[in-house]
Design a protein around this motif. Structure first.
Motif: not given
Ligand code: DGI
Ligand code: FE
Ligand code: FE
Ligand code: FE
Length: 187
Positions: A118-127
């Protein structure tokens, strides 16, 4: 760990434009964490540090990949991929960040990976979608991000993969894996 010192240290690694992008990623990552039940503190920390090494000289990054035994395969692909792994190494070594979830979110924020957390997805999408970003399809991704991390991020990887194909560049295998996993999760 002192967040204010970490902010100043991060800011000092990059030109102001990249710092403004970083602030946008922090804001967006916290919003996504709140929307999708992620850890907002970890999202903030990983987002703050995600581009820590982005502005470092290419030869410095190459040397770190070689001497610190980061995946050598990176050297066969676009240099844009390097700062993510080098950045995770740098914040661990220079700032004693030891949270593996945070380090992984930094390390895989560009390429993605299999079974993204979930954290990977959040950071990658926010980027991809922070307010300062402007590229074809970004508004569609922002709309999708209102209800689905996976749909939005899959659309992001689709557009990156299409761009790489148009440019005749190789695609890092983990990006294909990340995209396939996201699509599978949507079924
Ligand atoms: O560091 P940022 O500019 O904020 O964004 P990023 O870390 O997501 O870097 C994205 C760049 O990496 C983008 O211009 C495309 C490039 N790139 C090159 N090869 C690959 C790649 N991106 C992915 N996901 N996979 C690749 O194989
Ligand atoms: Fe990046
Ligand atoms: Fe990205
Ligand atoms: Fe970024």
């Amino acid at each position: 760990m002192n967040l204010e010192l970490l902010r100043e240290a991060t800011r000092s690694q990059m030109p102001d434009k990249r710092w403004q992008h970083t602030l946008g990623v922090v804001k967006t990552a916290v919003e996504l964490a709140e929307r999708f039940g992620g850890d907002a503190e970890k999202a903030e920390l990983a987002a703050l540090l995600h581009d820590y090494s982005k502005a470092w000289p290419i030869n410095r990054m190459e040397q770190i990949i070689r001497t610190e035994r980061l995946p050598g395969e990176l050297l066969d692909y676009d240099k844009e991929l390097w700062h993510a792994h080098v950045g995770a190494w740098a914040v661990q070594n220079e700032h004693r960040i030891e949270d593996e979830e945070v380090l992984d979110a930094i390390r895989y924020h560009t390429s993605g990976r299999a079974d993204m957390t979930l954290l990977d997805k959040i950071v990658c999408l926010a980027d991809y979608i922070e307010p300062g970003r402007d590229f074809p399809g970004v508004n569609k991704m922002r709309d999708l991000a209102q209800h689905s991390l996976e749909e939005a991020l899959a659309a992001g990887f689709d557009s990156t993969i299409k761009l790489l194909i148009e440019l005749g560049k190789p695609i890092f295998p983990l990006t294909v894996t990340a995209r396939n996993d996201l699509i599978r999760q949507l079924k």
